[in-house]
Design a protein around this motif. Structure first.
Motif, PDB file in Angstrom:
ATOM      1  N   THR A 145      65.582  28.129  24.977  1.00 36.40           N
ATOM      2  CA  THR A 145      65.451  28.475  23.899  1.00 36.40           C
ATOM      3  C   THR A 145      65.176  30.284  23.808  1.00 36.40           C
ATOM      4  O   THR A 145      65.840  30.915  23.066  1.00 36.40           O
ATOM      5  CB  THR A 145      65.619  27.987  23.233  1.00 36.40           C
ATOM      6  N   LEU A 146      64.099  30.133  24.535  1.00 36.21           N
ATOM      7  CA  LEU A 146      63.828  31.127  24.443  1.00 36.21           C
ATOM      8  C   LEU A 146      64.495  32.560  24.696  1.00 36.21           C
ATOM      9  O   LEU A 146      64.547  33.504  24.387  1.00 36.21           O
ATOM     10  CB  LEU A 146      62.627  31.825  24.902  1.00 36.21           C
ATOM     11  N   ARG A 147      65.021  32.093  26.213  1.00 39.01           N
ATOM     12  CA  ARG A 147      66.041  33.221  26.552  1.00 39.01           C
ATOM     13  C   ARG A 147      66.819  33.519  25.966  1.00 39.01           C
ATOM     14  O   ARG A 147      67.713  34.843  26.026  1.00 39.01           O
ATOM     15  CB  ARG A 147      66.123  32.530  27.955  1.00 39.01           C
ATOM     16  N   ARG A 148      67.937  32.809  25.353  1.00 36.80           N
ATOM     17  CA  ARG A 148      68.822  32.797  24.736  1.00 36.80           C
ATOM     18  C   ARG A 148      69.063  33.221  23.234  1.00 36.80           C
ATOM     19  O   ARG A 148      69.673  34.814  22.799  1.00 36.80           O
ATOM     20  CB  ARG A 148      69.084  31.697  24.105  1.00 36.80           C
ATOM     21  N   ARG A 149      67.401  33.693  22.748  1.00 41.05           N
ATOM     22  CA  ARG A 149      67.149  33.849  21.840  1.00 41.05           C
ATOM     23  C   ARG A 149      66.212  35.524  21.980  1.00 41.05           C
ATOM     24  O   ARG A 149      65.965  36.732  21.566  1.00 41.05           O
ATOM     25  CB  ARG A 149      66.168  34.063  20.893  1.00 41.05           C
ATOM     26  N   ARG A 150      66.473  36.081  23.741  1.00 43.54           N
ATOM     27  CA  ARG A 150      65.646  37.246  24.102  1.00 43.54           C
ATOM     28  C   ARG A 150      64.462  36.964  23.695  1.00 43.54           C
ATOM     29  O   ARG A 150      63.653  38.579  23.080  1.00 43.54           O
ATOM     30  CB  ARG A 150      66.128  38.401  23.432  1.00 43.54           C
ATOM     31  N   VAL A 190      56.505  33.765  24.674  1.00 40.83           N
ATOM     32  CA  VAL A 190      56.579  32.917  26.421  1.00 40.83           C
ATOM     33  C   VAL A 190      55.400  32.216  26.627  1.00 40.83           C
ATOM     34  O   VAL A 190      55.073  31.347  26.507  1.00 40.83           O
ATOM     35  CB  VAL A 190      57.840  33.638  27.074  1.00 40.83           C
ATOM     36  N   PHE A 191      54.730  32.902  26.933  1.00 41.06           N
ATOM     37  CA  PHE A 191      52.772  33.078  26.370  1.00 41.06           C
ATOM     38  C   PHE A 191      52.965  32.077  25.863  1.00 41.06           C
ATOM     39  O   PHE A 191      51.621  31.057  26.194  1.00 41.06           O
ATOM     40  CB  PHE A 191      52.583  34.300  27.273  1.00 41.06           C
ATOM     41  N   ILE A 192      52.689  32.764  24.938  1.00 43.54           N
ATOM     42  CA  ILE A 192      52.262  32.132  23.243  1.00 43.54           C
ATOM     43  C   ILE A 192      52.478  30.271  23.492  1.00 43.54           C
ATOM     44  O   ILE A 192      51.721  29.171  22.831  1.00 43.54           O
ATOM     45  CB  ILE A 192      52.407  32.840  22.390  1.00 43.54           C
ATOM     46  N   PHE A 193      54.105  30.191  23.967  1.00 41.35           N
ATOM     47  CA  PHE A 193      54.663  28.892  23.352  1.00 41.35           C
ATOM     48  C   PHE A 193      54.014  27.603  24.758  1.00 41.35           C
ATOM     49  O   PHE A 193      53.516  26.660  24.680  1.00 41.35           O
ATOM     50  CB  PHE A 193      56.167  29.078  23.641  1.00 41.35           C
ATOM     51  N   THR A 194      53.948  28.492  26.200  1.00 41.88           N
ATOM     52  CA  THR A 194      53.330  27.522  27.065  1.00 41.88           C
ATOM     53  C   THR A 194      51.920  26.787  26.712  1.00 41.88           C
ATOM     54  O   THR A 194      51.467  25.988  27.409  1.00 41.88           O
ATOM     55  CB  THR A 194      53.668  28.458  28.478  1.00 41.88           C
ATOM     56  N   LEU A 195      50.935  27.774  26.244  1.00 40.86           N
ATOM     57  CA  LEU A 195      49.687  27.466  25.569  1.00 40.86           C
ATOM     58  C   LEU A 195      49.706  26.838  24.811  1.00 40.86           C
ATOM     59  O   LEU A 195      49.136  25.547  24.715  1.00 40.86           O
ATOM     60  CB  LEU A 195      48.712  28.517  25.034  1.00 40.86           C
ATOM     61  N   ILE A 196      51.128  26.559  23.176  1.00 40.66           N
ATOM     62  CA  ILE A 196      50.645  25.757  22.441  1.00 40.66           C
ATOM     63  C   ILE A 196      51.047  24.310  22.994  1.00 40.66           C
ATOM     64  O   ILE A 196      50.492  23.278  22.541  1.00 40.66           O
ATOM     65  CB  ILE A 196      51.490  26.157  21.479  1.00 40.66           C
ATOM     66  N   ILE A 197      51.980  23.668  24.133  1.00 46.45           N
ATOM     67  CA  ILE A 197      52.460  23.203  24.544  1.00 46.45           C
ATOM     68  C   ILE A 197      51.032  22.400  25.384  1.00 46.45           C
ATOM     69  O   ILE A 197      50.990  21.154  24.881  1.00 46.45           O
ATOM     70  CB  ILE A 197      53.871  23.034  25.601  1.00 46.45           C
ATOM     71  N   SER A 198      50.115  23.060  25.902  1.00 45.36           N
ATOM     72  CA  SER A 198      49.695  23.018  26.549  1.00 45.36           C
ATOM     73  C   SER A 198      48.174  22.285  25.527  1.00 45.36           C
ATOM     74  O   SER A 198      47.446  20.828  26.006  1.00 45.36           O
ATOM     75  CB  SER A 198      48.682  23.482  27.608  1.00 45.36           C
ATOM     76  N   GLU A 199      47.361  22.924  24.394  1.00 42.49           N
ATOM     77  CA  GLU A 199      46.995  22.210  23.889  1.00 42.49           C
ATOM     78  C   GLU A 199      47.503  21.229  23.007  1.00 42.49           C
ATOM     79  O   GLU A 199      46.628  20.326  22.763  1.00 42.49           O
ATOM     80  CB  GLU A 199      46.537  23.250  23.266  1.00 42.49           C
ATOM     81  N   LEU A 200      48.809  21.151  22.638  1.00 43.86           N
ATOM     82  CA  LEU A 200      49.644  20.153  22.025  1.00 43.86           C
ATOM     83  C   LEU A 200      49.826  18.792  22.403  1.00 43.86           C
ATOM     84  O   LEU A 200      48.937  17.584  22.278  1.00 43.86           O
ATOM     85  CB  LEU A 200      50.854  20.365  22.086  1.00 43.86           C
ATOM     86  N   VAL A 201      49.988  19.130  24.158  1.00 47.19           N
ATOM     87  CA  VAL A 201      49.718  17.434  24.850  1.00 47.19           C
ATOM     88  C   VAL A 201      48.527  17.413  25.049  1.00 47.19           C
ATOM     89  O   VAL A 201      48.325  16.037  25.059  1.00 47.19           O
ATOM     90  CB  VAL A 201      50.209  17.885  25.907  1.00 47.19           C
ATOM     91  N   ALA A 202      47.746  18.119  25.327  1.00 47.40           N
ATOM     92  CA  ALA A 202      45.595  17.920  25.310  1.00 47.40           C
ATOM     93  C   ALA A 202      45.242  17.257  23.823  1.00 47.40           C
ATOM     94  O   ALA A 202      44.385  15.956  24.203  1.00 47.40           O
ATOM     95  CB  ALA A 202      45.256  18.943  25.627  1.00 47.40           C
ATOM     96  N   TYR A 203      45.603  17.423  23.133  1.00 49.27           N
ATOM     97  CA  TYR A 203      44.789  16.864  21.268  1.00 49.27           C
ATOM     98  C   TYR A 203      45.195  15.608  21.307  1.00 49.27           C
ATOM     99  O   TYR A 203      45.275  14.008  21.176  1.00 49.27           O
ATOM    100  CB  TYR A 203      45.469  17.644  20.441  1.00 49.27           C
TER     101      TYR A 203
END
Length: 316
Positions: A89-94, A100-113
């Motif tokens: 989705t992020l690639r499609r929206r350029r 993208v970096f922020i997205f990956t950090l949010i996913i990691s923290e969300l799954v940890a919580y």
């Protein structure tokens, strides 16, 4: 004074305990090489795979092979979600790399919580006991965990490099990593290649996390620390260099294990951030070997997007 037996024991222990670190580094380096993404969401894949195995074996009392399959399923599920619903989705929206970096950090923290809410914050393992039988081999203590871990790591590394070298999809992944636009001109579906890279990364992560969870205690935030080690190995080994990432992870494991001879064991975590600091500040492009003499260097033309379409696609 260090004896030969002590040095040999450190080297063997480092090799065994670095088995999962090598796999983590390869998983991170592969996605960075092919998808060109610093996949900090790999920590989420690691967390899900561990707790899937933990719930299957430790909580449900099912066999260990079912726990390993659960780890594979959990890692694959989160990897597919990250790629299809996130990166694609992020690639499609350029989107910019910062998003993208922020997205990956949010996913990691969300799954940890989420893992904290479901399983709590107490350390957990896959098997009820972490004690493995030990056998002395020529004065070196070899546990029953060591040989399967080293064997699994070597088999996974050989399979990965064999796949990239000989399999058709592996060659497509190499082509996309070199030049995704040119590869697409030759009929290679780069979106499919990106997805396949995430799948392979998920398989490596599941195997590594299962090995780690059968030897050490894990908390919801443990995966983030393990991922930072993989990042340091990837940067020092050279971004895009899978062999460099694997060898660097092994060497860093030796340094970290040997450090107990000079500093208390509780300071080993501090070394991780030292590795990261040195990698980012002094080796942002990795450790480069001295170049050959210019007289022995053969100049190779750089491929461009207007290359002749009559070229063999397999050489892309």
């Amino acid at each position: 004074m260090l004896s030969a037996d002590i040095i040999a024991q450190i080297l063997w222990t480092s090799l065994a305990t670095s088995s999962y670190a090598v796999l983590f580094a390869l998983a991170f380096a592969l996605v960075l090489k092919v998808n060109r993404v610093f996949n900090f969401a790999q920590a989420a894949m690691m967390t899900v795979s561990f707790y899937a195995a933990h719930a299957t074996v430790a909580l449900a009392g099912l066999p260990s092979w079912l726990g390993f399959l659960a780890a594979l399923a959990g890692s694959l599920a989160i990897a597919l979600l990250i790629e299809v619903l996130g990166f694609r989705t992020l690639r499609r929206r350029r989107a910019a790399q910062m998003f993208v970096f922020i997205f990956t950090l949010i996913i990691s923290e969300l799954v940890a919580y989420i893992a904290m809410l479901v399983f709590g914050t107490w350390p957990a393992t896959i098997f009820p006991s972490l004690f493995w039988p030990v056998t002395l081999v020529g004065g070196i203590a070899v546990s029953a965990w060591d040989l399967p871990a080293v064997g699994a790591m070597l088999l996974a590394v050989a399979a990965l490099f064999g796949f990239l070298r000989f399999a058709r999809m592996g060659q497509f992944m190499v082509a996309v990593s070199d030049n995704p636009d040119l590869a697409e001109l030759y009929g290679i579906a780069k979106e499919r290649v990106f997805l396949f890279a995430m799948v392979i990364s998920a398989l490596l992560v599941a195997l590594a996390m299962f090995l780690y969870g059968t030897r050490a205690q894990v908390q919801p935030t443990t995966s983030i620390e393990l991922m930072l080690f993989a990042i340091a190995a990837t940067i020092i080994g050279g971004i895009g260099n899978l062999w460099g990432a694997a060898i660097t992870a092994l060497l860093l494991g030796v340094v970290q294990n040997a450090s107990v001879l000079f500093i208390p064991s509780e300071w080993q975590g501090f070394l991780l951030y030292v590795f990261l600091f040195l990698a980012i500040v002094f080796f942002p492009n990795g450790i480069r070997l001295p170049q050959r003499s210019r007289r022995l260097t053969r100049k190779t033309p750089t491929p461009t997007l207007d290359a002749s379409p009559t070229s063999d696609p397999q050489k892309v």
